[in-house]
Motif scaffolding. Structure first.
Motif, PDB file in Angstrom:
ATOM      1  N   GLY A  64       0.693  -1.657  -0.025  1.00 30.67           N
ATOM      2  CA  GLY A  64      -0.020   0.209   0.028  1.00 30.67           C
ATOM      3  C   GLY A  64       0.979   1.714   0.418  1.00 30.67           C
ATOM      4  N   GLY A  65       1.807   0.679  -0.292  1.00 32.52           N
ATOM      5  CA  GLY A  65       3.227   2.145  -0.260  1.00 32.52           C
ATOM      6  C   GLY A  65       2.785   3.524  -1.938  1.00 32.52           C
ATOM      7  N   ARG A  66       3.483   4.584  -1.266  1.00 30.77           N
ATOM      8  CA  ARG A  66       2.747   5.295  -2.087  1.00 30.77           C
ATOM      9  C   ARG A  66       3.544   5.043  -3.207  1.00 30.77           C
ATOM     10  NH1 ARG A  66       2.179   9.112   2.760  1.00 30.77           N
ATOM     11  NH2 ARG A  66       4.101   9.618   1.367  1.00 30.77           N
ATOM     12  N   ASP A  67       4.637   4.964  -2.748  1.00 30.90           N
ATOM     13  CA  ASP A  67       5.659   4.904  -4.344  1.00 30.90           C
ATOM     14  C   ASP A  67       6.419   3.488  -4.125  1.00 30.90           C
ATOM     15  OD1 ASP A  67       7.038   5.317  -6.694  1.00 30.90           O
ATOM     16  OD2 ASP A  67       8.081   7.475  -5.436  1.00 30.90           O
ATOM     17  N   ARG A 139       5.890   6.235   5.473  1.00 31.17           N
ATOM     18  CA  ARG A 139       7.297   6.103   5.068  1.00 31.17           C
ATOM     19  C   ARG A 139       7.913   5.016   5.068  1.00 31.17           C
ATOM     20  NH1 ARG A 139      11.422   5.506   8.701  1.00 31.17           N
ATOM     21  NH2 ARG A 139      13.245   7.161   7.922  1.00 31.17           N
ATOM     22  N   SER A 140       8.623   5.250   3.394  1.00 29.02           N
ATOM     23  CA  SER A 140       8.960   3.616   3.219  1.00 29.02           C
ATOM     24  C   SER A 140      10.118   4.382   3.233  1.00 29.02           C
ATOM     25  CB  SER A 140       8.316   2.871   2.280  1.00 29.02           C
ATOM     26  OG  SER A 140       7.775   4.069   0.898  1.00 29.02           O
ATOM     27  N   LEU A 328      -0.993  -6.785  -3.195  1.00 26.20           N
ATOM     28  CA  LEU A 328      -0.599  -5.660  -2.264  1.00 26.20           C
ATOM     29  C   LEU A 328       0.323  -4.615  -1.971  1.00 26.20           C
ATOM     30  CD1 LEU A 328      -0.221  -8.474   0.582  1.00 26.20           C
ATOM     31  CD2 LEU A 328      -2.310  -6.907  -0.222  1.00 26.20           C
ATOM     32  N   ILE A 329       1.379  -4.911  -2.980  1.00 26.97           N
ATOM     33  CA  ILE A 329       2.349  -3.981  -3.276  1.00 26.97           C
ATOM     34  C   ILE A 329       1.799  -3.358  -3.905  1.00 26.97           C
ATOM     35  CG2 ILE A 329       5.229  -3.422  -3.832  1.00 26.97           C
ATOM     36  CD1 ILE A 329       5.669  -5.959  -2.851  1.00 26.97           C
ATOM     37  N   SER A 330       0.974  -3.229  -5.081  1.00 22.62           N
ATOM     38  CA  SER A 330       0.719  -2.653  -5.806  1.00 22.62           C
ATOM     39  C   SER A 330      -0.248  -1.378  -5.171  1.00 22.62           C
ATOM     40  CB  SER A 330       0.404  -3.379  -7.430  1.00 22.62           C
ATOM     41  OG  SER A 330       1.193  -4.041  -8.131  1.00 22.62           O
ATOM     42  N   ARG A 331      -0.893  -1.348  -4.538  1.00 22.68           N
ATOM     43  CA  ARG A 331      -2.170  -0.708  -3.884  1.00 22.68           C
ATOM     44  C   ARG A 331      -1.133   0.846  -3.253  1.00 22.68           C
ATOM     45  NH1 ARG A 331      -4.144  -3.474   1.851  1.00 22.68           N
ATOM     46  NH2 ARG A 331      -5.427  -2.089   1.185  1.00 22.68           N
ATOM     47  N   ASN A 332      -2.327   1.110  -3.999  1.00 18.52           N
ATOM     48  CA  ASN A 332      -1.354   2.376  -3.496  1.00 18.52           C
ATOM     49  C   ASN A 332      -2.412   3.113  -1.868  1.00 18.52           C
ATOM     50  OD1 ASN A 332      -1.296   5.529  -3.035  1.00 18.52           O
ATOM     51  ND2 ASN A 332      -1.773   6.015  -4.896  1.00 18.52           N
ATOM     52  N   GLY A 333      -2.247   3.093  -0.514  1.00 20.14           N
ATOM     53  CA  GLY A 333      -3.769   2.295   0.252  1.00 20.14           C
ATOM     54  C   GLY A 333      -4.389   1.832   0.157  1.00 20.14           C
ATOM     55  N   ALA A 334      -5.454   2.609   0.173  1.00 21.61           N
ATOM     56  CA  ALA A 334      -6.714   1.457  -0.032  1.00 21.61           C
ATOM     57  C   ALA A 334      -7.085   1.537  -1.191  1.00 21.61           C
ATOM     58  CB  ALA A 334      -7.829   2.046   1.139  1.00 21.61           C
ATOM     59  N   GLU A 335      -6.674   2.596  -2.265  1.00 21.60           N
ATOM     60  CA  GLU A 335      -6.742   2.018  -3.825  1.00 21.60           C
ATOM     61  C   GLU A 335      -5.695   0.558  -4.131  1.00 21.60           C
ATOM     62  OE1 GLU A 335      -5.758   4.120  -7.639  1.00 21.60           O
ATOM     63  OE2 GLU A 335      -4.767   5.202  -5.722  1.00 21.60           O
ATOM     64  N   LEU A 336      -6.568  -0.250  -4.906  1.00 22.40           N
ATOM     65  CA  LEU A 336      -6.241  -1.513  -5.637  1.00 22.40           C
ATOM     66  C   LEU A 336      -5.968  -0.854  -6.778  1.00 22.40           C
ATOM     67  CD1 LEU A 336      -8.316  -4.508  -4.579  1.00 22.40           C
ATOM     68  CD2 LEU A 336      -6.321  -3.795  -3.442  1.00 22.40           C
ATOM     69  N   ARG A 337      -4.482  -1.318  -7.590  1.00 19.02           N
ATOM     70  CA  ARG A 337      -4.166  -1.030  -8.942  1.00 19.02           C
ATOM     71  C   ARG A 337      -3.942  -1.857  -9.852  1.00 19.02           C
ATOM     72  NH1 ARG A 337      -0.190   3.838  -7.260  1.00 19.02           N
ATOM     73  NH2 ARG A 337       1.023   2.369  -6.085  1.00 19.02           N
ATOM     74  N   PRO A 338      -4.150  -1.868 -10.316  1.00 13.92           N
ATOM     75  CA  PRO A 338      -3.352  -3.743 -11.838  1.00 13.92           C
ATOM     76  C   PRO A 338      -2.000  -2.822 -11.665  1.00 13.92           C
ATOM     77  CG  PRO A 338      -5.005  -1.297 -13.494  1.00 13.92           C
ATOM     78  CD  PRO A 338      -5.080  -1.571 -12.230  1.00 13.92           C
TER      79      PRO A 338
END
Length: 798
Positions: A64-67, A139-140, A328-338
């Motif tokens: 869920g990291g932002r980057d 923070r990652s 799970l790593i492709s998530r941005n917070g709660a947002e699921l992304r391909p």
């Protein structure tokens, strides 16, 4: 080796224009200039992606990291989305050693954790690059460890270098959403262990370098500069390039005794400021402790479900858990992304199907969080948006979104039993059904031409193949039918009887209109398969899979459509797939095709599954990282757009179909079907054991193995589907005498119903060949091996 002075002359091309790579035109020009340099440079002096070869990579980051970062198959590490990269270079006896000079292998820690490694091997020397993310969503950081080893009997003097390059790992052939290739750097400056890029501290070295320098491409490839500076201690500490082609390097002169190693490392921030580790002088110990801690966290997330298979089976078990990690790593917070680059936005179709995978593997929280995040983007008229990005909800009409949104809500409820969640989502569900009903009322039914569309949702471009012109896509309609069924479930769960009755009536009406349309389209186009859209009569089995899973329409597809139409659809897919495999006459495909494997299990086509598994697993690039890109090419080095890698929606398609081989839910009688895709050879060598699989009816644990002349199932108490559990017979010989908990039982049509748990099922293997392990429907329509001729398969994605 080509002369560095030739490269210097070529680099002068870069000074001809100010290239900032801020616009598509500028990015294209920058990429072309670097590609021109690479064309005349020794192979390995530039990344593979700039040298006319396809490059592959793994995702590195936290859940869920932002980057996130990317680690290339050759060992280059991209620091953040579309950021610059750090690439290892070795120099021995004055000559540079790059990715082009070594044998390379790829692994994940423990076979499946999202901690990728790249290992270079050259005679007795090796370099192992391992990267992982640490921290939280807020923070990652990226951590990378580089272990240089001398496994020989003689000492070696080697220069190890970090090359900082204004180039992404994402190659120039990537163009969607954000262009790959050059990542401009105007200023590079070293200060002790810290590297500042364009005024920001971006990288901390965990060991002070012997030499650090900065330069630009006008001075030649950074690889050539490293080779020169390895012999020369003079080094400028900063560089400026108005064109955006500044670069730099940090060098370590290493004396490696026989059978010794030296470790180096870097830390780079992804979100928040980097903090220099207290144990910076103890690189090996500190980075290993960090890696061990991250590994323990990932084990806790990925090991909720375990699958034991013998060595004769493909890497299904490891790839299942890796695929969950990539989602799970492709998530941005709660947002699921391909994806995190090309597909850095959230589509409800992707999110709903990824949520199905998450729920089955025990991550209810992630699916619930996604549903709660997506719901507020619903439009005032009740339409769930097709996708959401940084600009907000996309108003494009894609008519699969209502059914997908309703399915997401219902699935979270089925797996969690969270009534508070369902209460919060009820207004959204009710508005979505109202929107679907209003959309259906716009369908014209006035004449023979429009009668085919009567009662359906309007034409849309939700299917990628119809982006040039909206069509009445059955992908949309089967999702809508799924949504109507799920709306009934939601209303009943909340005790809203009147709404449930109204939705059930709408469901039945819609199903009637949908199947009438399919029959009309089949007749109009004179086809023997279920079409992808009403007006085109096109063939797209991968799109049609949605009718069976999650649609659950198997029985209706067989009873409400012309006889053999369902088997004709997937029989043709099998015939064309087999031709592709055997003749090797294909260019590319999309691994969304994994969905067909789950359909084969549902149709009882067990014998056809191994060939499909072998073909799709051959498309993992590189194999050791348990992943697929959105596009797989026959020639792995043919450059081109591949989408995100790993692709999280593809990962979910794999998860769902792979799990279907061992257990799937049958909607018609609310039962669980076990082992429909288990292969005979998997019963040996310890057999198959599935533990912790989540179902709407509880947790499923079972094993099956062969012991001498017996096949033994052991099913624990846990899952209690109303319709019971059905075992499928996996061997090419008929089942013989059978007992369930010591009592005699009988098989019917290759299945055995188990109604009470726990259960131990013991079966004597018969001598006569039986139909249980075959695929009777396809044999009736296409012959035992699927003999119908068909053109080369053309695959589209949704």
């Amino acid at each position: 080796m080509k002369s560095l002075c030739v490269l210097t002359v070529l680099c002068a091309l870069l000074a001809s224009a100010a290239v900032f790579a801020q616009t598509p035109e500028a990015q294209k020009a920058a990429n072309e200039k670097v590609e021109a340099l690479a064309k005349h440079a020794p192979r390995g002096f530039f990344p593979r992606g700039f040298s006319g070869e396809q490059v592959y990579w793994a995702l590195v980051g936290v859940e869920g990291g932002r980057d996130s970062g990317l680690l290339s198959e050759d060992g280059a590490l991209e620091i953040g989305k579309n950021g610059f990269s750090i690439e290892p270079v070795l120099v021995e006896e004055g000559r540079p050693v790059t990715w082009a000079d070594v044998a390379i292998t790829h692994t994940l820690r423990d076979g499946y954790l999202p901690i990728p490694s790249v290992t270079w091997k050259r005679d007795d020397m090796s370099l192992r690059i391992t990267a992982f993310g640490v921290g939280t969503r807020e923070r990652s950081e990226l951590v990378a460890r580089y272990e240089l080893r001398n496994d020989g009997d003689r000492a070696r003097d080697i220069t190890f270098a970090f090359a900082v390059r204004p180039l992404q790992v994402d190659p120039p052939t990537q163009f969607l959403n954000a262009a790959g290739g050059v990542s401009p750097i105007q200023n590079v400056a070293w200060a002790g262990n810290a590297l500042r890029v364009d005024g920001r501290s971006r990288v901390t070295l965990l060991r002070k370098p012997d030499v650090s320098f900065a330069g630009t491409l006008q001075a030649g490839s950074i690889v050539g500069q490293i080779a020169a500076y390895a012999q020369n201690g003079r080094s400028p500490g900063r560089a400026h390039s108005i064109e955006g082609f500044a670069s730099g390097a940090a060098l370590y002169r290493v004396h490696l005794a026989p059978h010794s190693r030296k470790t180096f490392g870097i830390v780079a921030p992804l979100s928040g400021a980097v903090v220099l580790p207290e144990a910076a002088g103890k690189t090996d110990a500190w980075s290993r402790r960090e890696e061990d801690a991250v590994a323990a966290e990932w084990h806790a997330k990925l090991d909720r479900v375990s699958l034991q298979l013998p060595s004769s089976a493909p890497r299904l078990a490891d790839t299942l858990r890796s695929s969950l990690a990539w989602i799970l790593i492709s998530r941005n917070g709660a947002e699921l992304r391909p994806g995190t680059r090309s597909y850095d936005r959230s589509w409800i179709r992707d999110g709903a199907m990824m949520s199905d995978a998450l729920l089955r593997l025990g991550d209810t929280a992630a699916a619930r969080e996604y549903a709660l995040w997506y719901a507020p983007f619903q439009f005032a008229n009740g339409k769930p948006p097709c996708c959401v990005d940084t600009r907000g909800a996309d108003p494009t009409i894609e008519n699969d979104s209502p059914g997908e949104f309703l399915h997401l809500i219902a699935q979270v409820w089925r797996y969690s039993g969270d009534r508070d969640f369902l209460e919060k989502m009820w207004p959204h569900a009710r508005a979505t059904v109202a929107y679907m009903q209003a959309q259906r009322e716009t369908a014209a039914c006035d004449d023979a031409k429009t009668k085919m569309f009567c009662g359906l949702l309007p034409a849309s471009i939700s299917h990628e193949g119809y982006s040039a012109h909206p069509e009445h896509s059955y992908w949309d309609d089967f999702w809508a039918l799924t949504g109507y069924k799920d709306a009934v479930t939601i209303a009943r769960a909340l005790g809203k009887g009147e709404d449930a009755a109204r939705y059930a009536k709408a469901r039945d009406s819609f199903r009637h209109d949908l199947y009438a349309s399919i029959r009309a389209s089949v007749a109009a186009h004179h086809i023997g398969y279920i079409p992808g859209s009403a007006e085109l009569g096109d063939f797209d089995a991968t799109s049609t899979t949605i009718a069976l899973e999650p649609g659950g329409e198997l029985e209706h597809l067989q009873s409400d459509l012309p006889r053999g139409l369902l088997e004709g659809t997937f029989g043709r897919y099998w015939t064309e797939s087999r031709a592709r495999m055997e003749n090797d006459h294909w260019k590319d495909y999309t691994p969304y095709e994994w969905r067909n494997v789950g359909v084969f299990a549902r149709l009882g086509w067990r014998t056809r599954i191994p060939a499909m598994l072998d073909f799709f697993f051959a498309g993992q690039r590189p194999p050791g990282w348990n992943q697929w890109a959105e596009v797989v090419r026959r020639d792995p080095r043919a450059p081109g757009f591949v989408g995100d890698m790993p692709h999280a929606w593809v990962a979910s398609d794999f998860i769902r179909s792979a799990l279907d081989l061992f257990a799937y839910q049958r909607d018609s009688d609310q039962s669980l079907v076990l082992g429909a895709g288990v292969q005979p050879q998997w019963l040996d060598g310890g057999g198959v054991a599935l533990r912790g699989l989540r179902t709407p009816y509880g947790m499923l644990d079972y094993s099956v193995k062969r012991e001498g002349s017996k096949v033994i199932w052991t099913i624990d108490a846990g899952a209690h589907p109303p319709g019971g559990l059905f075992l499928t017979w996996p061997l090419p010989h008929a089942p013989g005498a059978t007992t369930i908990n010591g009592k005699s039982a009988r098989w019917q049509n290759g299945t055995l119903r188990v109604s009470a748990l726990p259960a131990t099922v013991v079966v004597e293997v018969g001598r006569q060949a039986g139909p249980g392990a075959g695929d009777p429907p396809a044999r009736q329509a296409y012959g035992a091996e699927g003999s119908s001729a068909a053109p080369e398969l053309a695959i589209t994605s949704e």
